[in-house]
Scaffold this active site. Structure first.
Site, PDB file in Angstrom:
ATOM      1  N   GLY A  45     -12.894  24.058 -23.043  1.00  0.00           N
ATOM      2  CA  GLY A  45     -12.536  22.497 -23.171  1.00  0.00           C
ATOM      3  C   GLY A  45     -12.930  21.254 -21.980  1.00  0.00           C
ATOM      4  N   GLN A  50     -12.686  14.213 -17.195  1.00  0.00           N
ATOM      5  CA  GLN A  50     -13.038  15.103 -16.486  1.00  0.00           C
ATOM      6  C   GLN A  50     -14.748  14.496 -15.630  1.00  0.00           C
ATOM      7  OE1 GLN A  50     -11.693  18.531 -18.147  1.00  0.00           O
ATOM      8  NE2 GLN A  50     -11.813  18.622 -16.585  1.00  0.00           N
ATOM      9  N   CYS A  98      -8.991  25.277 -14.938  1.00  0.00           N
ATOM     10  CA  CYS A  98      -9.199  24.037 -14.533  1.00  0.00           C
ATOM     11  C   CYS A  98     -10.952  24.105 -14.225  1.00  0.00           C
ATOM     12  CB  CYS A  98      -8.415  22.828 -15.102  1.00  0.00           C
ATOM     13  SG  CYS A  98      -8.643  21.529 -14.802  1.00  0.00           S
ATOM     14  N   LEU A  99     -11.735  23.242 -14.782  1.00  0.00           N
ATOM     15  CA  LEU A  99     -13.328  22.887 -14.205  1.00  0.00           C
ATOM     16  C   LEU A  99     -12.835  22.226 -12.594  1.00  0.00           C
ATOM     17  CD1 LEU A  99     -14.997  22.572 -17.919  1.00  0.00           C
ATOM     18  CD2 LEU A  99     -14.965  23.960 -16.118  1.00  0.00           C
ATOM     19  N   HIS A 140      -3.621  21.913 -22.707  1.00  0.00           N
ATOM     20  CA  HIS A 140      -3.835  21.260 -21.281  1.00  0.00           C
ATOM     21  C   HIS A 140      -5.221  20.359 -21.450  1.00  0.00           C
ATOM     22  CE1 HIS A 140      -6.148  23.311 -17.698  1.00  0.00           C
ATOM     23  NE2 HIS A 140      -6.548  22.363 -17.935  1.00  0.00           N
ATOM     24  N   GLU A 141      -5.698  20.190 -22.603  1.00  0.00           N
ATOM     25  CA  GLU A 141      -6.626  18.727 -22.953  1.00  0.00           C
ATOM     26  C   GLU A 141      -5.942  17.854 -22.926  1.00  0.00           C
ATOM     27  OE1 GLU A 141      -9.511  19.720 -21.171  1.00  0.00           O
ATOM     28  OE2 GLU A 141      -9.227  21.552 -21.562  1.00  0.00           O
ATOM     29  N   HIS A 144      -4.878  15.888 -19.574  1.00  0.00           N
ATOM     30  CA  HIS A 144      -6.122  15.069 -19.265  1.00  0.00           C
ATOM     31  C   HIS A 144      -5.416  13.851 -19.324  1.00  0.00           C
ATOM     32  CE1 HIS A 144      -7.918  18.238 -16.353  1.00  0.00           C
ATOM     33  NE2 HIS A 144      -8.316  19.171 -17.823  1.00  0.00           N
TER      34      HIS A 144
HETATM   35 NI    NI Z   1      -8.460  21.180 -17.502  1.00  0.00          NI
END
Ligand code: NI
Length: 184
Positions: A45, A50, A98-99, A140-141, A144
């Protein structure tokens, strides 16, 4: 176009992102760039903050896990201006990464079932319900877009113990196979 991933320590990851209009410039190519950036960094995701854009879009693709879980075979989507509603009381603990938090993985408690309304990449208004892993990725997304990271949802003591590692991420000391940056 592949964007660098904006990591922990960047104020944009803490902002509440803004909704967009259907005539947002180059929306189709932005979404396609978000998918490409997500694939390049091997993510499931990716949310617009991000890649340095404080707007309410995220993309997901968990179809690579469809061998283990056939339910995921069509879980590749873009969510624009989503609104999330939690369904039921049930929660589930799962390990998450998470990236924007390279090399960090922690157990996170999340709701098992959600309803989400959103516009898809063709600006079709859509309403869906999800549970399990899909509901987790979506939560999660979605977080963000509200400036929330998964480390905000772990045990506060545990988060304290991670302070050194979080500082290292913010100083770009954690190396990963994709391009990262801190956006000041
Ligand atoms: Ni993330």
């Amino acid at each position: 176009m592949i964007y660098p991933i904006v990591v922990y320590g960047s104020p944009i990851l803490r902002q509440v992102a803004k909704e967009i209009d259907a005539d947002y410039p180059n929306l189709k190519s932005l979404i396609s760039d978000m998918f490409d950036t997500m694939y390049k960094s091997d993510g499931m995701g990716l949310a617009a903050p991000q890649i340095g854009k404080s707007i309410r879009i995220f993309v997901v693709d968990a179809t690579s896990l469809a061998d283990e879980d056939p339910d995921l075979k069509d879980f590749k989507k873009a969510f624009i201006n989503p609104k999330l509603q939690i369904l039921g009381e049930e929660t589930l603990v799962m390990n998450e990464g998470c990236l924007s938090l390279p090399k960090l993985r922690e157990d996170v408690d999340r709701h098992n079932k959600v309803r989400i309304t959103y516009y898809d990449e063709h600006w079709n208004y859509t309403e869906e319900e999800y549970e399990g892993l899909k509901a987790r990725v979506i939560q999660h997304e979605y977080d963000h877009l509200d400036g929330i990271l998964f480390v905000d949802r772990i045990n506060p003591l545990r988060k304290k113990l991670l302070k050194g590692r979080l500082n290292d991420i913010a100083k770009l000391k954690v190396q990963v196979p994709y391009k990262t940056k801190v956006l000041k």
